[in-house]
Scaffold this active site. Structure first.
Site, PDB file in Angstrom:
ATOM      1  CB  THR A 186      17.292  45.463  -5.397  1.00 29.48           C
ATOM      2  OG1 THR A 186      16.758  44.136  -5.159  1.00 29.48           O
ATOM      3  CG2 THR A 186      16.232  46.301  -6.079  1.00 29.48           C
ATOM      4  CG  ASP A 210      23.174  31.515 -11.161  1.00 25.18           C
ATOM      5  OD1 ASP A 210      22.788  30.507 -10.524  1.00 25.18           O
ATOM      6  OD2 ASP A 210      22.521  32.563 -11.202  1.00 25.18           O
ATOM      7  NE  ARG A 216      22.542  37.700  -6.005  1.00 21.82           N
ATOM      8  CZ  ARG A 216      23.782  38.048  -6.279  1.00 21.82           C
ATOM      9  NH1 ARG A 216      24.547  38.528  -5.319  1.00 21.82           N
ATOM     10  NH2 ARG A 216      24.289  37.899  -7.476  1.00 21.82           N
ATOM     11  CG  ASP A 271      21.164  29.602 -13.809  1.00 24.09           C
ATOM     12  OD1 ASP A 271      20.022  29.185 -13.534  1.00 24.09           O
ATOM     13  OD2 ASP A 271      21.400  30.770 -14.147  1.00 24.09           O
TER      14      ASP A 271
HETATM   15  C1  PRP Z   1      22.364  32.523  -5.138  1.00 22.65           C
HETATM   16  C2  PRP Z   1      23.069  31.683  -4.098  1.00 22.65           C
HETATM   17  C3  PRP Z   1      22.718  32.363  -2.820  1.00 22.65           C
HETATM   18  C4  PRP Z   1      22.681  33.822  -3.225  1.00 22.65           C
HETATM   19  C5  PRP Z   1      23.937  34.484  -2.770  1.00 22.65           C
HETATM   20  O1  PRP Z   1      21.025  32.206  -5.194  1.00 22.65           O
HETATM   21  O2  PRP Z   1      22.709  30.313  -4.138  1.00 22.65           O
HETATM   22  O3  PRP Z   1      21.475  31.969  -2.273  1.00 22.65           O
HETATM   23  O4  PRP Z   1      22.595  33.838  -4.655  1.00 22.65           O
HETATM   24  O5  PRP Z   1      23.917  35.834  -3.032  1.00 22.65           O
HETATM   25  P1  PRP Z   1      23.821  36.931  -1.875  1.00 22.65           P
HETATM   26  O6  PRP Z   1      24.824  36.550  -0.829  1.00 22.65           O
HETATM   27  O7  PRP Z   1      24.193  38.214  -2.580  1.00 22.65           O
HETATM   28  O8  PRP Z   1      22.419  36.960  -1.360  1.00 22.65           O
HETATM   29  P2  PRP Z   1      20.033  32.829  -6.306  1.00 22.65           P
HETATM   30  O9  PRP Z   1      19.395  34.069  -5.778  1.00 22.65           O
HETATM   31  O10 PRP Z   1      20.785  32.955  -7.595  1.00 22.65           O
HETATM   32  O11 PRP Z   1      18.886  31.775  -6.396  1.00 22.65           O
HETATM   33  P3  PRP Z   1      18.916  30.252  -6.916  1.00 22.65           P
HETATM   34  O12 PRP Z   1      19.708  29.442  -5.913  1.00 22.65           O
HETATM   35  O13 PRP Z   1      17.478  29.920  -6.950  1.00 22.65           O
HETATM   36  O14 PRP Z   1      19.559  30.231  -8.275  1.00 22.65           O
HETATM   37  N1  URA Z   2      25.051  33.707  -6.550  1.00 19.94           N
HETATM   38  C1  URA Z   2      25.713  32.835  -7.329  1.00 19.94           C
HETATM   39  O1  URA Z   2      25.173  31.769  -7.691  1.00 19.94           O
HETATM   40  N2  URA Z   2      26.953  33.143  -7.703  1.00 19.94           N
HETATM   41  C2  URA Z   2      27.582  34.283  -7.338  1.00 19.94           C
HETATM   42  O2  URA Z   2      28.746  34.501  -7.721  1.00 19.94           O
HETATM   43  C3  URA Z   2      26.864  35.185  -6.532  1.00 19.94           C
HETATM   44  C4  URA Z   2      25.594  34.875  -6.144  1.00 19.94           C
END
Ligand code: PRP
Ligand code: URA
Length: 209
Positions: free
Chosen positions: A108, A200, A104, A203
């Site tokens: 944006t 997150d 994400r 993380d």
């Molecule tokens: C997080 C989560 C989802 C997304 C959800 O991933 O694991 O994939 O955000 O958010 P959304 O519904 O607003 O799209 P992230 O982009 O943080 O990537 P990561 O899993 O690599 O940390």
């Molecule tokens: N992605 C995450 O990992 N946590 C949130 O709360 C939203 C998006």
């Protein structure tokens, strides 16, 4: 008509309570995400089709039930979805695994695609897309769209925590996809994080912050 199922099993609710706590470290967090995925998989596979098969026990011949119909695939959205894969495979060990890489954009909040590798026969499989978090719905909606473009027709989406905004978006953009949700939270904050949420997920699983 697709459905939206919010888990009410006490074990799932208890473990989601543990995973939300800020003092839960990566090792326990990872284990809990895997366990929750395993229990959720049990609920999300409730309607899989069965067929009768004749077998012989040591005592006599009898008819038993066996899974029939489509083969299964688990598709985690990278990175955080990886945390749910082992729990899913503990329940459905014969499933194939695909990977969709999306992150994400922090400004944006739009999903950015960076990887896609799916089983060759994905079009013939019942697909379980997994990601612990459904926030704006941008990532899950894009992942489902990618799967549809590769021919997948039977798709379910599983997440541990969802925001109402993401659920609405998925229902609108992919009304054919069943949603399995561990807990439905209150809202998104100004940074697109789920409240109360768990922070997150990526993380916390991988210890990157
Ligand atoms: C997080 C989560 C989802 C997304 C959800 O991933 O694991 O994939 O955000 O958010 P959304 O519904 O607003 O799209 P992230 O982009 O943080 O990537 P990561 O899993 O690599 O940390
Ligand atoms: N992605 C995450 O990992 N946590 C949130 O709360 C939203 C998006």
């Amino acid at each position: 008509m697709s459905k939206t199922v919010i888990m009410d099993h006490p074990l799932i609710r208890h473990k989601i309570g543990l995973v939300r706590r800020k003092e839960t470290g990566s090792k326990d967090f990872r284990a809990l995400i895997g366990e929750i995925a395993m229990y959720m998989c049990y609920e999300a596979t409730r309607d899989l089709k069965l067929q009768d098969v004749e077998i012989e026990t040591p005592i006599c011949r009898t008819t038993v039930k066996e899974l029939s119909g489509k083969k299964l695939a688990v598709v985690p959205i990278l990175r955080a979805g990886i945390g749910m894969v082992d729990g899913m495979l503990a329940m459905i060990p014969a499933a194939k695994v695909g990977h969709i890489g999306l992150y994400r954009d922090p400004k944006t909040l739009d999903p950015v695609e960076y990887y896609c590798k799916l089983p060759a026969d994905i079009a013939e499989r019942e697909v379980f897309v997994v990601d612990p978090m459904l926030a704006t719905g941008g990532s899950s909606s894009a992942a489902v769209q990618m799967l549809k473009e590769k021919g997948a027709k039977h798709i379910r989406f599983m997440c541990i925590i969802a925001a109402p905004e993401g659920v609405e978006r998925m229902q609108k953009e992919h009304p054919d996809v069943d949603l399995y949700i561990g807990a439905l939270d209150d809202h998104l904050n100004d940074h697109g994080y789920i409240v109360p949420g768990l922070g997150d997920a990526g993380d916390r699983i991988f210890g990157t912050k």
